[in-house]
Each structure stands twice: as structure tokens, then as C-alpha cells.
Motif scaffolding. Structure first.
Motif, PDB file in Angstrom:
ATOM      1  N   TRP A 325       8.167 -16.044  11.983  1.00 36.33           N
ATOM      2  CA  TRP A 325       7.557 -15.236  13.029  1.00 36.33           C
ATOM      3  C   TRP A 325       8.528 -14.981  14.189  1.00 36.33           C
ATOM      4  O   TRP A 325       8.523 -13.909  14.786  1.00 36.33           O
ATOM      5  CB  TRP A 325       6.303 -15.944  13.551  1.00 36.33           C
ATOM      6  CG  TRP A 325       5.529 -15.156  14.564  1.00 36.33           C
ATOM      7  CD1 TRP A 325       5.446 -15.372  15.903  1.00 36.33           C
ATOM      8  CD2 TRP A 325       4.729 -13.988  14.307  1.00 36.33           C
ATOM      9  NE1 TRP A 325       4.643 -14.440  16.504  1.00 36.33           N
ATOM     10  CE2 TRP A 325       4.184 -13.574  15.546  1.00 36.33           C
ATOM     11  CE3 TRP A 325       4.422 -13.267  13.158  1.00 36.33           C
ATOM     12  CZ2 TRP A 325       3.354 -12.462  15.662  1.00 36.33           C
ATOM     13  CZ3 TRP A 325       3.590 -12.153  13.276  1.00 36.33           C
ATOM     14  CH2 TRP A 325       3.076 -11.766  14.516  1.00 36.33           C
ATOM     15  N   ARG A 326       9.375 -15.958  14.475  1.00 35.00           N
ATOM     16  CA  ARG A 326      10.318 -15.822  15.597  1.00 35.00           C
ATOM     17  C   ARG A 326      11.692 -15.320  15.149  1.00 35.00           C
ATOM     18  O   ARG A 326      12.658 -15.455  15.893  1.00 35.00           O
ATOM     19  CB  ARG A 326      10.474 -17.177  16.297  1.00 35.00           C
ATOM     20  CG  ARG A 326       9.207 -17.687  16.961  1.00 35.00           C
ATOM     21  CD  ARG A 326       9.557 -18.716  18.006  1.00 35.00           C
ATOM     22  NE  ARG A 326       8.378 -19.322  18.594  1.00 35.00           N
ATOM     23  CZ  ARG A 326       7.972 -20.560  18.351  1.00 35.00           C
ATOM     24  NH1 ARG A 326       8.686 -21.337  17.529  1.00 35.00           N
ATOM     25  NH2 ARG A 326       6.905 -21.055  18.910  1.00 35.00           N
ATOM     26  N   ASN A 327      11.758 -14.801  13.952  1.00 34.72           N
ATOM     27  CA  ASN A 327      13.035 -14.298  13.433  1.00 34.72           C
ATOM     28  C   ASN A 327      12.920 -12.786  13.186  1.00 34.72           C
ATOM     29  O   ASN A 327      12.837 -12.340  12.044  1.00 34.72           O
ATOM     30  CB  ASN A 327      13.387 -15.033  12.141  1.00 34.72           C
ATOM     31  CG  ASN A 327      14.789 -14.719  11.668  1.00 34.72           C
ATOM     32  OD1 ASN A 327      15.525 -13.977  12.324  1.00 34.72           O
ATOM     33  ND2 ASN A 327      15.168 -15.255  10.527  1.00 34.72           N
ATOM     34  N   PRO A 328      12.921 -11.986  14.258  1.00 35.17           N
ATOM     35  CA  PRO A 328      12.738 -10.539  14.084  1.00 35.17           C
ATOM     36  C   PRO A 328      13.853  -9.877  13.284  1.00 35.17           C
ATOM     37  O   PRO A 328      13.633  -8.852  12.642  1.00 35.17           O
ATOM     38  CB  PRO A 328      12.700 -10.010  15.527  1.00 35.17           C
ATOM     39  CG  PRO A 328      13.376 -11.058  16.344  1.00 35.17           C
ATOM     40  CD  PRO A 328      13.067 -12.357  15.674  1.00 35.17           C
ATOM     41  N   SER A 329      15.045 -10.451  13.319  1.00 32.61           N
ATOM     42  CA  SER A 329      16.145  -9.876  12.547  1.00 32.61           C
ATOM     43  C   SER A 329      15.870  -9.949  11.047  1.00 32.61           C
ATOM     44  O   SER A 329      16.501  -9.234  10.261  1.00 32.61           O
ATOM     45  CB  SER A 329      17.455 -10.595  12.863  1.00 32.61           C
ATOM     46  OG  SER A 329      17.376 -11.959  12.509  1.00 32.61           O
TER      47      SER A 329
END
Length: 596
Positions: A325-329
Motif C-alpha cells: 500500500w505504501r509502495n506507489p512506485s
């Protein structure tokens, strides 16, 4: 090495090592590079992945059992390995959740985490993301303290630290050593490898375990105030230069015991130590502590892991959720790429799905399915590989610490991909299906959606499997590219599959793929995807083409696709996803590409 004249079949890294590490005593494990410090620590902690180990290790007088020892010990690695997309507090919560006994309730666990954060001075960094070393997130010194805290929340009795001050400036090293000292003062046994420490850091230690090249000990004993005992021991050796005023005892010690000095003095520091009074006292202490006290019992745990398989899966899934979820890349870029590709294909193949006049119209519609499958599938496989590679390094550390089984980790890693790929498949199907103009019936839409969903899944799981089977994601991507090229070639679009047609009047067989390669068509996942997509959209269409044959007849005659074979096609596509997921779980369990 044999070309340089080495005749031994086995290289001995540790030779005749013996000693004692005790609670409340901070021990420094030192020596020049190549002396075997980290090797000794890895052997004691049970982290070696190769070689032969001989000798005895005892815990409170009882023989060491690695499964039990992993539950009561902690190992702070030099490289500070953590999941980059979780916060400091979440890292500690995760470690405590899986490593503290199951009878510790949630509130007690959180209170303990707060105490540890206070101890290692991480309160102000509570909600900070860990990040990647040298790129973002925590500084090197903060990562060191997090590494120590992650082990402390497991409440270990014994802690090994591999060069906790490596790469730190004087201020940061002092903060870390204050953390280490606070840890020792709680009554734990702490052993640190240390390399060329400053005077202040060196004098923070209580005892020294000094080694020389060849894996032999040359001093095992107390340091004393201002390193008095250490200096006294070496200055009593004939020919050893006296230490100068204000000189660092650690630097002086390494200088006077170097191989060059040993050769110049014509002595063997190992022999001198083995014949010293200090060695005799150490042997007596070892014998005394090697015998269990009368009222003690050997450590025993009824299960290999602190928590049940269900809890392991839930905890791993929780961490994987936040990591994704916190890895938009990874997640956001993948979704954005899907939208762009969907709009691109939608405009390129605008309304082709409704055109059924010429055979070329069917080829065009099939081309949209073929290109979408490869574009999105390959992108999914390649984008997941670096993510899995980063987390695999963390997995090695956590599994060695006895936090969870490989199956629990693999289950969570596979399961967390399902909702993300589901959103991806829904977005792509809705955009492309409406723009290309395929027939709007519930059955055809769902067939298209399900086949695309499981296709994207098996590509994703294949990417994960490739990483699990190879040393790094670079090699995995090279091997994957080779397989994808074969999948492209044998998908049935570039070269159609062999067709056998039977009627009341005649029977014929058209072979386009050479006979010796036909088998690969049937084991090619993309071929089954195309089969399902084309057969679901055109396999039951009765419209007549310009050639005089129906769309159904053309698809069956030219490609060999039958509408009544759809169930099997979807089952095979689902089966490939399950196969690659299971292969990932098995590979992550069996293969360990660490070399220690």
C-alpha cells in the motif's frame, strides 16, 4: 587457492576456540580483518549456511539446540535489513507479534514495545518509514538502533551484534553504544564484533575476545578500567612495545599483535595465551558453567514457532499489506500503466469487436487480446521482481530468527497480490471491452474478465517464482525474458496451432507448428489464455463471413478453438496460477542464496 600452493582439502576458519559469554557482561569480539570474528558469531548464532562445524556449544550447561536457541536469542546484522515501507513502530510490533510467547496479550506486548523504544531512543521516530539504505527513510545510525530494537522486542536472553558502529561517525556511534550498554544493563548477554573502535567505545566493553588470522584466540579476559588488564597482559610479553600516553588501547593492541610483529618477536601469541594463567582461569570457568545447576532444567518449547500458523499468516499478510500500500512506485504505477495500455488499445482497436464480416476482423480482434496479454502480463512479472527481491532479504533474516515458516510467508505474499490484480483486471476489462466493442452479454463479459484476471495472476506469480529460484532479480528478469519470448512464439497467434477437423464426409489435419514443437504449445500459458478469450467471444457466433463460413466455423477451422472447451481453458489458466504460486512457495522454502 590450490594454485597458490594450498594443499588442504578444507580451510579451517576457527581453530581451538573456547570461551564464555555471561549475562550483564558486554563482550567485544575483535581481531584484524580475516581473523574469523563474524564466522565465530555466525557459528554461535547458528546462522552459517555452509561449511563444517565441530565442537560443543552449551547454553546454561545444556547442549545448544538451534530451534530452541533461535527463540531466546537475537542477531543484529551489520547490514540493518528491514522492510522499507513500514514504520518504525510497525517493524517493532511485527517482530513482537511473532516472537513473543502466545500467552503475552496485546496490551502487554504494546507496553513492552514502548519500553524498548524508550530504551533505544526511538520515540521521536515512531511513525517514520524505514526506507531503503542510502536512498530514503532512516539514517544509518537510526537503522542501527532499529535493528537492535527489533531484536529486543523479542525479549531475548542473548544478543549478537555484528559491528554495530560500522559506518557511523563518532556521535552516531556513541548513541548506538549507549543503546547497547543500556541493553546489557537489563541483564542480557551481549556479544559485539567491533572494528577499530575509539577509546570511548572500546572502554564501554567489559571483556575482550581477541582473535588473530587463522581463527585462533590470543586474549580472552577482562578489559578493566582504562583497559588496565589488557595492557598489563601484553606489556608483560617480552619485546612488546609499551603503550604511549593517551594512545587508543584498541589500536595499540591490534598493532602489537599483528602477524608482522609476531614474526619480528619470534613468538606465537596463541601459544603464549594457552600457557598463561588467564587461560587456566578461563578453562576453570568454562568447566564450571558447562555443568547445569542442580535446580535447573533444559529449555523446551512445545512448538517450533512462538505463534500458530494462522497467526503467522495474519501477521505476514498485515505487513505485506502495508508494504504494498505504501509502495506507489509498484502498486500505483502498475495501475496507471494498465489504464494507459487499456486506453491505447481501446483507441487502436476501436469497435473492432463488433465487426464480423471478414476473417481479418477476427484476426484484428484476436490481435488486441494477444498484445494486451503480453503487454500487461510481462509488465506485471517484471515489476514484481525487484519488490520480491528486496523482501526476500528480509525474509532470510526473519526466518533465521524463528519468526515464521516459509509457507506462511509465501501464503501472505501470494494472497496480497489477489486484490491488486483484481482491481487491475476490472479496470482493464471495463475500458477495453467497451471501447473495442465486444458483445455486451453477462456471460461473455465475465469470461473475458475471469480469463484476464487469472492471466495477470499467473504472470505475477511467475515473476515471483523466477526471483525465488535465482540469486537476484537481474538474473530472474533475464531468464523470464527468455521464457516470455517462447510464450510469445508458441501462443498460437504468430503460428497457429495444429488443427484436426472431422466431418461426416472427410477428415483432415493441418500442422503449422513443427511436429517436434507441438508439445510446447500445450504447455504454453499464453496459448490457453488466447484460446479462452477468442473462444469465449467468437466460438459460438453464427454470423456469416464474406467467405461464406460462420465466425464459429472459421475460429474452429483456422485456430482449432471450440466454445465447448472454455471450461477446460479457464481451468488450465487457473492451474498455471496455482502452479507458479506453489512453485514460489517451494522455492522460497528450499533455496537460500545467502553465503555465510
Amino acid at each position: 587457492m590450490k594454485n597458490q600452493g594450498i594443499v588442504e582439502e578444507k580451510l579451517v576458519l576457527l581453530k581451538g576456540i573456547s570461551g564464555v559469554f555471561r549475562p550483564g557482561v558486554l563482550t567485544a569480539l575483535m581481531g584484524v580483518s580475516g581473523a574469523g570474528k563474524t564466522t565465530l558469531m555466525d557459528v554461535l548464532a547458528g546462522r552459517k549456511t555452509g561449511g563444517y562445524i565441530e565442537g560443543n556449544i552449551k547454553i546454561s550447561g545444556y547442549p545448544k539446540k538451534q530451534e530452541t536457541f533461535a527463540r531466546i536469542s537475537g542477531y543484529c546484522e551489520q547490514n540493518d535489513i528491514h522492510s522499507p515501507h513500514v514504520t518504525v513502530y510497525e517493524s517493532l510490533l511485527y517482530s513482537a507479534w511473532l516472537r513473543l510467547p502466545r500467552d503475552v496479550d496485546s496490551e502487554t506486548r504494546k507496553m513492552f514495545i514502548e519500553e524498548v523504544m524508550e530504551l533505544v531512543e526511538l520515540k521521536t521516530l515512531r511513525d517514520a518509514l524505514v526506507g531503503l539504505p542510502g536512498e530514503n527513510g532512516l539514517s544509518t545510525e537510526q537503522r542501527k538502533r532499529l535493528t537492535i530494537a527489533v531484536e529486543l522486542v523479542a525479549n531475548p536472553s542473548i544478543i549478537f551484534m555484528d559491528e554495530p558502529t560500522s559506518g557511523l561517525d563518532a556521535r552516531a556511534a556513541a548513541i548506538v553504544m549507549r543503546t547497547v550498554r543500556n541493553t546489557v544493563d537489563t541483564g542480557r548477554t551481549v556479544v559485539c564484533t567491533i572494528h577499530q573502535p575509539s577509546i570511548d567505545i572500546f572502554e564501554a566493553f567489559d571483556e575482550l575476545f581477541l582473535m588473530k588470522p587463522g581463527g585462533q584466540e590470543i586474549y580472552v579476559g577482562p578489559l578493566g578500567r582504562h583497559s588496565f588488564h589488557l595492557i598489563k597482559y601484553f606489556e608483560e610479553i617480552k619485546g612488546v612495545a609499551k603503550i604511549k600516553d593517551q594512545y587508543n588501547p584498541a589500536t595499540w593492541m591490534l598493532e602489537v599483535t599483528s602477524p608482522a610483529q609476531e614474526l619480528a618477536l619470534g613468538v606465537d601469541f596463541t601459544d603464549l595465551y594457552k600457557n598463561s594463567e588467564l587461560y587456566g582461569r578461563n578453562k576453570m570457568l568454562i568447566e564450571e558453567l558447562s555443568t547445569p545447576t542442580p535446580d535447573s532444567k533444559d529449555l523446551y518449547f512445545p512448538t517450533k514457532y512462538s505463534r500458530s500458523v494462522y497467526t503467522q499468516c495474519v501477521a505476514c499478510l498485515w505487513k505485506q499489506h502495508w508494504s504494498n500500500w505504501r509502495n506507489p512506485s509498484y502498486s500505483a504505477v502498475r495501475l496507471l500503466f494498465t489504464i494507459v495500455i487499456a486506453l491505447m488499445f481501446g483507441t487502436m482497436f476501436w469497435d473492432l469487436g463488433s465487426k464480423r464480416k471478414r476473417p481479418q476482423d477476427i484476426f484484428n480482434a484476436m490481435g488486441s487480446m494477444y498484445t494486451a496479454t503480453l503487454f500487461l502480463g510481462v509488465q506485471n512479472a517484471f515489476s514484481v521482481q525487484p519488490v520480491v527481491a528486496v523482501e526476500r532479504i528480509v525474509f532470510y533474516r526473519e526466518r533465521a530468527a524463528g519468526m515464521y515458516s516459509a509457507v506462511s510467508y509465501a501464503f501472505a505474499t501470494v494472497l496480497i497480490e489477489l486484490p491488486y490484480v483484481l482491481v487491475q483486471a476490472i479496470v482493464y476489462t471495463v475500458i477495453v471491452y467497451s471501447m473495442i466493442g465486444f458483445e455486451w452479454t453477462v456471460g461473455k463479459f465475465l469470461w473475458y474478465f475471469f480469463i484476464m484476471y487469472f492471466t495477470l495472476l499467473y504472470f505475477t506469480f511467475y515473476g515471483m517464482m523466477a526471483v525465488a529460484m535465482t540469486p537476484n532479480h537481474h538474473i530472474a528478469s533475464i531468464l523470464s525474458f527468455a521464457f516470455f519470448a517462447l510464450w510469445n512464439l508458441f501462443s498460437g497467434f504468430v503460428v497457429p496451432k495444429p488443427v484436426r477437423f472431422v466431418s461426416d464426409d472427410f477428415e483432415f489435419f493441418i500442422s503449422r507448428i513443427p511436429v517436434w514443437w507441438i508439445w510446447y504449445y500445450w504447455v504454453c500459458p499464453v496459448a490457453w489464455t488466447l484460446y479462452g478469450l477468442v473462444a469465449s467471444q467468437f466460438g459460438d457466433v453464427k454470423d456469416v463471413l464474406q467467405t461464406g463460413e460462420t465466425v464459429e466455423g472459421f475460429v474452429r477451422l483456422y485456430f482449432g478453438f471450440r466454445h465447448d472447451f472454455l471450461d477446460i481453458s479457464l481451468s488450465v489458466v487457473v492451474g498455471f496460477g496455482v502452479l507458479f504460486a506453489v512453485a514460489f512457495a517451494i522455492s522460497i522454502s528450499i533455496f537460500n542464496f545467502q553465503r555465510r
